[in-house]
Scaffold this motif. Structure first.
Motif, short mmCIF file in Angstrom:
data_model
loop_
_atom_site.label_atom_id
_atom_site.label_comp_id
_atom_site.label_asym_id
_atom_site.label_seq_id
_atom_site.Cartn_x
_atom_site.Cartn_y
_atom_site.Cartn_z
N ASN A 4 0.83 -1.09 0.15
CA ASN A 4 0.03 0.10 -0.16
C ASN A 4 1.02 1.37 -0.09
O ASN A 4 1.88 1.38 0.85
N ASN A 23 -2.73 3.78 -3.46
CA ASN A 23 -2.90 2.46 -4.44
C ASN A 23 -2.39 1.40 -3.44
O ASN A 23 -1.51 1.11 -2.67
N ASP A 24 -3.64 0.48 -3.56
CA ASP A 24 -3.47 -0.95 -2.69
C ASP A 24 -3.31 -2.02 -3.77
O ASP A 24 -3.95 -2.15 -4.69
N TYR A 25 -2.15 -2.92 -3.57
CA TYR A 25 -2.19 -4.17 -4.36
C TYR A 25 -2.06 -5.24 -3.56
O TYR A 25 -1.49 -5.27 -2.42
N SER A 26 -2.69 -6.28 -4.01
CA SER A 26 -2.65 -7.42 -3.12
C SER A 26 -2.62 -8.83 -4.10
O SER A 26 -3.28 -8.86 -5.06
N ASN A 41 -5.55 -4.72 -7.83
CA ASN A 41 -5.19 -3.57 -7.69
C ASN A 41 -5.95 -2.26 -7.50
O ASN A 41 -7.12 -2.20 -8.33
N THR A 42 -6.08 -1.57 -6.49
CA THR A 42 -7.07 -0.49 -6.41
C THR A 42 -6.41 0.98 -6.33
O THR A 42 -5.53 1.25 -5.42
N TRP A 83 -7.26 -9.71 -16.58
CA TRP A 83 -7.32 -8.74 -15.98
C TRP A 83 -8.90 -8.13 -16.31
O TRP A 83 -9.04 -7.82 -17.43
#
Length: 95
Positions: A4, A23-26, A41-42, A83
């Motif tokens: 994050n 930006n959050d990536y998981s 990814n947000t 995606w």
């Protein structure tokens, strides 16, 4: 696995007092061999105005539980390993 990055901006735009851009990536590594791993990814901003919070997000996911689930299992098995992207607006009021 989660990463994050976020930055808070204090502003004075009438009722708007702050912007929190993030930006959050998981990645979800699944134990079930027939399920593909999930990635999400947000990218977005939260706008604070008095007791209201508005989130504006661009969400991209691959085999994510709520994006690519042709069987309706809620497990994000993955159909094409592609995606997908969603635009989201969430409005909250706290009292």
């Amino acid at each position: 696995l989660v990463a994050n990055v976020a930055r808070d901006f204090r502003v004075n735009w009438g009722a708007v007092s702050s912007l929190l851009c993030y930006n959050d990536y998981s990645v979800l590594l699944k134990d079930e061999n027939k399920f593909d791993d999930s990635m999400l990814n947000t990218l977005g901003c939260m706008v604070t105005a008095g007791p209201t919070y508005t989130y504006v997000d661009l969400i991209s996911g691959k085999n994510a539980t709520f994006m690519d689930d042709p069987l309706g299992t809620g497990m994000g098995q993955g159909a094409g390993n592609e995606w997908e992207t969603r635009f989201n607006i969430n409005f909250e009021y706290y009292f």
